[in-house]
Design an enzyme around this catalytic site. Structure first.
Site, mmCIF file in Angstrom:
data_model
loop_
_atom_site.group_PDB
_atom_site.id
_atom_site.type_symbol
_atom_site.label_atom_id
_atom_site.label_comp_id
_atom_site.label_asym_id
_atom_site.label_seq_id
_atom_site.Cartn_x
_atom_site.Cartn_y
_atom_site.Cartn_z
ATOM 1 C CG HIS A 296 -2.088 -1.067 0.854
ATOM 2 N ND1 HIS A 296 -3.494 -0.825 1.113
ATOM 3 C CD2 HIS A 296 -2.395 -2.164 0.848
ATOM 4 C CE1 HIS A 296 -4.098 -1.697 0.865
ATOM 5 N NE2 HIS A 296 -3.557 -2.600 0.294
ATOM 6 C CG HIS B 58 -3.625 -11.517 -1.666
ATOM 7 N ND1 HIS B 58 -4.243 -10.909 -2.615
ATOM 8 C CD2 HIS B 58 -2.332 -10.329 -1.218
ATOM 9 C CE1 HIS B 58 -4.201 -9.468 -2.426
ATOM 10 N NE2 HIS B 58 -3.439 -9.197 -1.338
#
Length: 330
Positions: free
Chosen positions: A124, A245
């Site tokens: 991010h 992930h």
């Protein structure tokens, strides 16, 4: 061997048939401005003819002086690069020490249960990079962006890095961008993934990055590929980075083990099952990857070969944490 016109074999000083003889006179001992003493060797020259003749004092003094000057020139030319070499070696040693210091403090505050959040922090912060205007990137600006909806839940992850950074800064100041980049690599390694080398020297931004630059979770495969292309990443790199992930609560295998389970689960498509909670596996963007032929080829490769996934993830991670970074000038 010849350096700066000086024959290191000394063969030019004497007849090829007669070995050279050197007079190590104490009067010829000199000091050179490098903190060491060297002896200026005064050669006794041999005649090039078959009958040897004496060398006059004036000629000998001239030759000795000329030779000493040439030796001095050689020594200075040879030794001048050493300070730079020493400085370069010292810089490498300092960088290694700094990295070890950062890694040590991160390991004190990082646990497997916190690894997924720390790795998400990397994505991010760096994921705002755009090639067109060279905006965003790995610059620590996530510190100013925690209230944005896409960054929900990252305050805890940043907090533990701030704690570690405080200790590091007491010994050697470090940017938040470097802390985040190293922490993400440590999170991967801690959970059994590859060891990722991270270069230090990033500078922190003092303002937030533009909004709306992170790939949205609802994008289909075409949209994801376009988004990553704008950031300088190929489809292969998109699929490799998506393997992050595998950590966390997305439903891809063990949440604290970094492996290739992500790709194996994608191929199974458990969200198509009618068995309740399996429909919650992954994000819409994860599920979209397996519906794209180009992405599917890489998903299948990584599902079959974990070592290949580890190698490609490492390379893509290094590229990610260097994207958009502004570097300190040493």
């Amino acid at each position: 061997m010849s350096i700066t016109g000086f024959d290191l074999s000394f063969r030019h000083l004497c007849s090829p048939c007669i070995p050279p003889r050197f007079d190590f006179s104490s009067q010829s001992r000199r000091k050179i401005e490098y903190g060491c003493s060297f002896t200026a060797i005064r050669p006794v020259f041999c005649s090039m003819s078959s009958s040897s003749t004496a060398v006059s004092d004036s000629d000998e003094n001239h030759v000795s002086t000329s030779y000493s000057r040439r030796l001095m020139t050689f020594m200075i030319t040879f030794l001048l690069p050493l300070p730079k070499l020493m400085q370069h070696s010292g810089a490498n040693a300092n960088a290694t020490d700094d990295l070890a210091l950062i890694q040590g403090e991160i390991r004190k505050v990082l646990s497997k249960s916190k690894a997924a959040g720390v790795l998400r922090l990397v994505f991010h912060d760096a994921g705002t990079y755009e090639l067109d205007d060279a905006s965003g990137g790995m610059n620590g600006s996530i510190s100013f962006e925690l209230d944005r909806p896409e960054n929900k839940g990252l305050k805890k992850s940043l907090k533990i890095l701030v704690e570690a950074k405080t200790i590091v800064d007491e010994k050697q100041p470090v940017s938040m961008a470097d802390m985040i980049a190293v922490a993400g690599a440590e999170a991967v390694s801690l959970c059994g993934g590859p060891t990722i080398p991270v270069r230090l020297g990033r500078l922190d931004s003092m303002v937030p990055d533009p909004e709306g630059k992170l790939p949205e979770e609802t994008l289909d495969a075409f949209g994801l590929k376009q988004s990553f292309q704008r950031k300088g990443f190929s489809t292969q790199e998109l699929v490799a980075l998506s393997g992050a992930h595998t950590l966390g609560s997305k439903g891809f295998g063990n949440p604290v083990v970094f492996d290739n389970a992500y790709y194996k689960v994608l191929l199974e498509k458990p969200w198509l099952s009618s068995a309740g909670m399996t429909s919650m596996v992954g994000l819409p963007s994860d599920r979209a990857l397996v519906e794209d032929d180009e992405c599917l080829r890489w998903i299948s490769k990584y599902a079959d070969d974990q070592d290949l996934f580890f190698e490609d993830f490492m390379n893509a991670y290094i590229k990610l944490v260097n994207s958009g970074a502004k570097w300190r000038r040493d």
